[in-house]
Enzyme design. Structure first.
Site, PDB file in Angstrom:
ATOM      1  N   THR A  20      30.861  12.385  45.011  1.00 20.41           N
ATOM      2  CA  THR A  20      31.836  13.252  45.666  1.00 20.41           C
ATOM      3  C   THR A  20      33.053  13.407  44.773  1.00 20.41           C
ATOM      4  O   THR A  20      33.356  12.519  43.972  1.00 20.41           O
ATOM      5  CB  THR A  20      32.291  12.675  47.041  1.00 20.41           C
ATOM      6  N   GLY A  21      33.746  14.521  44.930  1.00 25.07           N
ATOM      7  CA  GLY A  21      34.995  14.712  44.206  1.00 25.07           C
ATOM      8  C   GLY A  21      36.189  14.485  45.129  1.00 25.07           C
ATOM      9  O   GLY A  21      37.326  14.691  44.727  1.00 25.07           O
ATOM     10  N   ASN A  22      35.911  14.060  46.363  1.00 22.51           N
ATOM     11  CA  ASN A  22      36.956  13.926  47.377  1.00 22.51           C
ATOM     12  C   ASN A  22      37.273  12.442  47.609  1.00 22.51           C
ATOM     13  O   ASN A  22      36.516  11.724  48.249  1.00 22.51           O
ATOM     14  CB  ASN A  22      36.458  14.607  48.662  1.00 22.51           C
ATOM     15  N   LYS A  26      37.351  11.139  51.322  1.00 25.75           N
ATOM     16  CA  LYS A  26      36.018  10.845  51.867  1.00 25.75           C
ATOM     17  C   LYS A  26      35.542   9.491  51.350  1.00 25.75           C
ATOM     18  O   LYS A  26      34.983   8.687  52.085  1.00 25.75           O
ATOM     19  CB  LYS A  26      35.000  11.883  51.361  1.00 25.75           C
ATOM     20  N   ASP A  70      28.094  16.455  53.184  1.00 20.11           N
ATOM     21  CA  ASP A  70      28.653  17.768  53.433  1.00 20.11           C
ATOM     22  C   ASP A  70      29.188  17.764  54.860  1.00 20.11           C
ATOM     23  O   ASP A  70      28.524  17.268  55.773  1.00 20.11           O
ATOM     24  CB  ASP A  70      27.608  18.871  53.237  1.00 20.11           C
ATOM     25  N   PHE A  80      43.203  14.322  55.064  1.00 18.53           N
ATOM     26  CA  PHE A  80      43.017  15.503  54.218  1.00 18.53           C
ATOM     27  C   PHE A  80      42.517  16.665  55.076  1.00 18.53           C
ATOM     28  O   PHE A  80      42.217  16.494  56.258  1.00 18.53           O
ATOM     29  CB  PHE A  80      42.016  15.198  53.084  1.00 18.53           C
ATOM     30  N   GLY A  81      42.392  17.820  54.425  1.00 21.97           N
ATOM     31  CA  GLY A  81      41.765  18.974  55.059  1.00 21.97           C
ATOM     32  C   GLY A  81      42.332  19.300  56.437  1.00 21.97           C
ATOM     33  O   GLY A  81      43.551  19.383  56.634  1.00 21.97           O
ATOM     34  N   LYS A 108      40.646   6.300  62.231  1.00 22.13           N
ATOM     35  CA  LYS A 108      39.849   7.528  62.113  1.00 22.13           C
ATOM     36  C   LYS A 108      38.359   7.167  62.117  1.00 22.13           C
ATOM     37  O   LYS A 108      37.532   7.852  62.733  1.00 22.13           O
ATOM     38  CB  LYS A 108      40.226   8.297  60.829  1.00 22.13           C
ATOM     39  N   HIS A 133      33.117  11.808  62.516  1.00 22.60           N
ATOM     40  CA  HIS A 133      31.807  12.328  62.157  1.00 22.60           C
ATOM     41  C   HIS A 133      31.262  11.606  60.920  1.00 22.60           C
ATOM     42  O   HIS A 133      30.127  11.197  60.864  1.00 22.60           O
ATOM     43  CB  HIS A 133      31.949  13.835  61.870  1.00 22.60           C
TER      44      HIS A 133
END
Ligand code: ITT
Length: 192
Positions: A7-9, A12, A65, A141-142, A165, A170
């Site tokens: 992942t680049g996040n 996450k 994803d 984030f997001g 969180k 999810h």
């Protein structure tokens, strides 16, 4: 040897790592530049990504994803969440919801794990909640500042520390599915 999360996040990755450590597993973040397909189903995107990342690394790895599905917007932005966040962002999404009383929304996540010798396995996680009336909180984030999970007394994900969180999210559910399966499969040992 650590299990690779391609992942680049980094947000996450942190969420997944905190969870993995509870299972005695260590994750390694690899920002693999694999080609992400555009599709209507998160599962298809994740499975395809896992195969690509695994082929590039030559090692077992998993990808994730995720997306926000807003009921009153016919599940938009869903699999297009990354693009929508980059373009109109939280303010843009809130504008689309002005005057909309049905604020129900769901975050969904699919993780897919792949080994060089076998096809992908995928695991899904969902959390129901609602789109807040305004952005609140500075963590995460997001879409975190505008999503309130059900049962969190109106607090947004961006008002929560990672471990909180993870009690709702999810991603925590999909990653947990993967970790449990992985530990059963490997008898607690990590794949080389
Ligand atoms: P990868 O490198 O793992 O692909 P990404 O950030 O591009 O990282 P996705 O393709 O899964 O991740 O994009 C999903 C988008 O949906 C992400 O950029 C966020 O804007 C949003 N999103 C997904 N999960 C979220 C969460 O837990 N909290 C807030 N926003 C989230």
């Amino acid at each position: 040897m650590a299990l690779i999360f391609a992942t680049g996040n980094r947000h996450k990755f942190k969420e997944a790592s905190e969870l993995a450590s509870k299972y005695g597993l260590e994750l390694e973040m690899r920002d693999v530049n694999y080609e992400e397909i555009q599709a209507d189903e998160l599962e298809e995107i994740a499975r395809h990504g896992a195969e690509k990342a695994c082929a590039l690394l030559g090692r077992p790895c998993f990808v994730e994803d995720a997306g926000l599905f807003v009921r009153a917007l016919s599940d938009f932005p869903g699999p297009y969440s990354s693009y929508v966040f980059r373009t109109i962002g939280n303010e843009g999404l809130l504008k689309l919801m002005v005057g909309v009383s049905d604020r129900r929304a769901e975050f969904r996540s699919v993780v897919a794990y792949c080994e060089p010798s076998s096809g992908p396995m995928s695991f899904e996680g969902k959390v129901q909640g609602s789109v807040a009336l305004e952005a609140r909180g500075s963590r995460g984030f997001g879409f975190d500042p505008i999503f309130t999970p059900r049962g969190a007394s109106g607090r947004t994900f961006a008002e929560m520390a990672i471990d909180e969180k993870n009690k709702f999210s999810h991603r925590a559910k999909s990653i947990e599915g993967l970790l449990k399966w992985y530990l059963r499969k490997s008898g607690g040992r990590l794949e080389k």
